[in-house]
Design an enzyme around this catalytic site. Sequence first.
Site, PDB file in Angstrom:
ATOM      1  N   TYR A 174     -10.889   8.841 -22.449  1.00  7.32           N
ATOM      2  CA  TYR A 174     -10.003   8.328 -21.401  1.00  7.32           C
ATOM      3  C   TYR A 174     -10.359   6.902 -21.028  1.00  7.32           C
ATOM      4  O   TYR A 174     -11.443   6.415 -21.313  1.00  7.32           O
ATOM      5  CB  TYR A 174     -10.091   9.204 -20.139  1.00  7.32           C
ATOM      6  CG  TYR A 174     -11.496   9.356 -19.595  1.00  7.32           C
ATOM      7  CD1 TYR A 174     -12.096   8.333 -18.854  1.00  7.32           C
ATOM      8  CD2 TYR A 174     -12.243  10.505 -19.827  1.00  7.32           C
ATOM      9  CE1 TYR A 174     -13.392   8.453 -18.379  1.00  7.32           C
ATOM     10  CE2 TYR A 174     -13.541  10.638 -19.357  1.00  7.32           C
ATOM     11  CZ  TYR A 174     -14.103   9.604 -18.633  1.00  7.32           C
ATOM     12  OH  TYR A 174     -15.387   9.722 -18.165  1.00  7.32           O
ATOM     13  N   ALA A 175      -9.410   6.266 -20.387  1.00  5.11           N
ATOM     14  CA  ALA A 175      -9.685   5.017 -19.659  1.00  5.11           C
ATOM     15  C   ALA A 175      -9.335   5.354 -18.219  1.00  5.11           C
ATOM     16  O   ALA A 175      -8.273   5.927 -17.949  1.00  5.11           O
ATOM     17  CB  ALA A 175      -8.820   3.888 -20.177  1.00  5.11           C
ATOM     18  N   HIS A 225     -23.612   8.259 -26.460  1.00  2.00           N
ATOM     19  CA  HIS A 225     -24.251   9.566 -26.256  1.00  2.00           C
ATOM     20  C   HIS A 225     -24.157  10.500 -27.471  1.00  2.00           C
ATOM     21  O   HIS A 225     -24.370  11.695 -27.350  1.00  2.00           O
ATOM     22  CB  HIS A 225     -23.771  10.259 -24.963  1.00  2.00           C
ATOM     23  CG  HIS A 225     -22.297  10.304 -24.745  1.00  2.00           C
ATOM     24  ND1 HIS A 225     -21.704   9.803 -23.607  1.00  2.00           N
ATOM     25  CD2 HIS A 225     -21.291  10.786 -25.504  1.00  2.00           C
ATOM     26  CE1 HIS A 225     -20.398   9.989 -23.689  1.00  2.00           C
ATOM     27  NE2 HIS A 225     -20.123  10.585 -24.824  1.00  2.00           N
ATOM     28  N   ASN A 226     -23.845   9.934 -28.652  1.00  2.00           N
ATOM     29  CA  ASN A 226     -23.912  10.691 -29.918  1.00  2.00           C
ATOM     30  C   ASN A 226     -24.477   9.767 -30.991  1.00  2.00           C
ATOM     31  O   ASN A 226     -23.707   9.058 -31.649  1.00  2.00           O
ATOM     32  CB  ASN A 226     -22.504  11.125 -30.372  1.00  2.00           C
ATOM     33  CG  ASN A 226     -22.009  12.389 -29.705  1.00  2.00           C
ATOM     34  OD1 ASN A 226     -22.696  12.981 -28.892  1.00  2.00           O
ATOM     35  ND2 ASN A 226     -20.813  12.811 -30.055  1.00  2.00           N
ATOM     36  N   GLY A 279     -19.716   9.982 -17.390  1.00  2.00           N
ATOM     37  CA  GLY A 279     -18.297  10.251 -17.123  1.00  2.00           C
ATOM     38  C   GLY A 279     -18.120  11.664 -16.617  1.00  2.00           C
ATOM     39  O   GLY A 279     -18.678  12.605 -17.182  1.00  2.00           O
ATOM     40  N   THR A 314     -15.214  14.715 -15.414  1.00  2.00           N
ATOM     41  CA  THR A 314     -14.038  15.218 -16.111  1.00  2.00           C
ATOM     42  C   THR A 314     -12.823  14.648 -15.409  1.00  2.00           C
ATOM     43  O   THR A 314     -12.941  14.042 -14.347  1.00  2.00           O
ATOM     44  CB  THR A 314     -13.996  16.748 -16.041  1.00  2.00           C
ATOM     45  OG1 THR A 314     -13.908  17.101 -14.664  1.00  2.00           O
ATOM     46  CG2 THR A 314     -15.242  17.345 -16.589  1.00  2.00           C
ATOM     47  N   HIS A 336     -25.126  13.364 -20.277  1.00  2.00           N
ATOM     48  CA  HIS A 336     -24.046  12.456 -20.694  1.00  2.00           C
ATOM     49  C   HIS A 336     -22.745  12.688 -19.947  1.00  2.00           C
ATOM     50  O   HIS A 336     -21.838  11.870 -20.022  1.00  2.00           O
ATOM     51  CB  HIS A 336     -23.809  12.552 -22.203  1.00  2.00           C
ATOM     52  CG  HIS A 336     -22.888  13.660 -22.635  1.00  2.00           C
ATOM     53  ND1 HIS A 336     -23.143  14.988 -22.394  1.00  2.00           N
ATOM     54  CD2 HIS A 336     -21.709  13.626 -23.306  1.00  2.00           C
ATOM     55  CE1 HIS A 336     -22.162  15.719 -22.906  1.00  2.00           C
ATOM     56  NE2 HIS A 336     -21.280  14.922 -23.460  1.00  2.00           N
ATOM     57  N   ALA A 360     -20.282  16.098 -17.804  1.00  2.00           N
ATOM     58  CA  ALA A 360     -20.257  17.382 -17.115  1.00  2.00           C
ATOM     59  C   ALA A 360     -20.652  18.530 -18.043  1.00  2.00           C
ATOM     60  O   ALA A 360     -21.347  19.450 -17.639  1.00  2.00           O
ATOM     61  CB  ALA A 360     -18.870  17.621 -16.543  1.00  2.00           C
TER      62      ALA A 360
END
EC number: 6.5.1.8
Length: 507
Positions: A230-231, A355-356, A404, A406, A430, A432
């Site tokens: 998302y933005a 985060h990956n 981030g 949700t 990273h 939820a």
Amino acid sequence: MAPRRTYQQEMAFLSRVSANQWIVNEGFVPNMRVPGTFYVNKHLETLMFEELQQHVDSGGHGGFLPAVKQLANVACLPGIVGKSIAMPDVHSGYGFCIGNVAAFDMSDPAAVVSPGGVGFDINCGVRVVRTNLMESDVADVKEKLAQALFDHIPVGVGSQGIIPTSAAGLESALEMGMDWSLREGYAWAEDKEHCEEYGRMLTADPNKVSARAKKRGLPQMGTLGAGNHYAEIQVVDEIFDAHAAEKMGVDAVGQVMVMIHSGSRGLGHQVATDALTEMERAMARDGIETNDRQLACARINSTEGQNYLSAMSCAANYAWVNRSSMTFLCRQAFAKMFDSTPDDLDMHVVYDVSHNIAKIEEHMVDGKLKTLLVHRKGSTRAFPPHHPLIPVDYQYTGQPVMIGGTMGTCSYILTGTQKGMDETFGSTCHGAGRARSRNNSRNKLDYAEVLENLKTKGISIRVASPKLVMEEAPESYKDVTEVVNTCHDAGISKKAVKLRPIAVVKG
């Protein structure tokens, strides 16, 4: 074959060491080389244990293994050091659970690299851009602004980019990362300073990326994609650490920020798929055995291991180009809407984290400095104050970590701590983390209701694929505040700023 253990017998291998941490003792699964550990509070632990209970009750049948079993299976991989670690947003995934951190000793010839420890969306990550606008400045044009972002940023499953490039341009982008964005005029020089790895993995070799991966990547450059990407236009809701916030250019509650969450799209997925096929052959050749065939891996120093790391670095560079391109498009949208320039709106990158990813880093292990390959899957690097790899601006605060939430829930900016460096290889959560599967979400939730709930919270939303909304609804996820508080209370990261969404653009 050993008889199946009951739930109580399984739980006997798990021990609580603090209010926020459990240890998975050796013997929980066969061949563990190191213990496992997971960070959860009282509320989050019930989700972990329910998953284990269901696995036992079903006789071990069903989809992925429970996260706690996956965590323990990773502890069996050759060359692993310290512990196999899971963050509070942990849930089961392919091979490694999401939220897993595992480090492998580069000096051990048997040590492995595993694509399952990085994930299919290589360098999926989060970037936050600040502005000097306040919520009152955007209140009347919120809908228009959401539409402007939706119009500017290509979103959705098959979305194609509007950043013009050629096959040769893609090769350069894979090799150069944000240096390509800078050269082509899509990034500011200072953006790089505020990006993990300065937006470029130097180990990238485009020759190690398959033609199929490049074919998938070319039309998708500068696109958001679907799923949990998302933005979001957000406002500062609370400041916990005024000093850290000031260093980030966060001056006041109500300040407007933009958060971009995206990854390497189809290119990264193809790189992972290609590597898994290669590695299965390498495992047979080198006699590497794992508890779970999803943990396909290769010796770090083998041809397959090095090929994967070079291709993964290209996918990581591609993801940074993607986030840079979307930053450029966001800046354009804001400038047009407020009849200003991105510079005058102070649209600087606060920080960009992955985060990956798997990265070569130095860490203390048993009192000795070691060079390790740290796999982070659904986990974020969180280096402490004074670490040489973080920007000058953040030397006294620790590295900013973008978390981030949700869709429709708050997000956070944290900072890294020395305790995190000592206990989790400088890593934290990273996001939820899923509480229910995508399938379950689609079956149980109604998308019209989900959208209505967002509207009642005063959040403008633009969605390319409405049917995917249920998968990303807040009800599908753990509470991000619980996750962040667990990390804060455990001391592995520190809360700095809380952000609240006012407009969401989703694929």
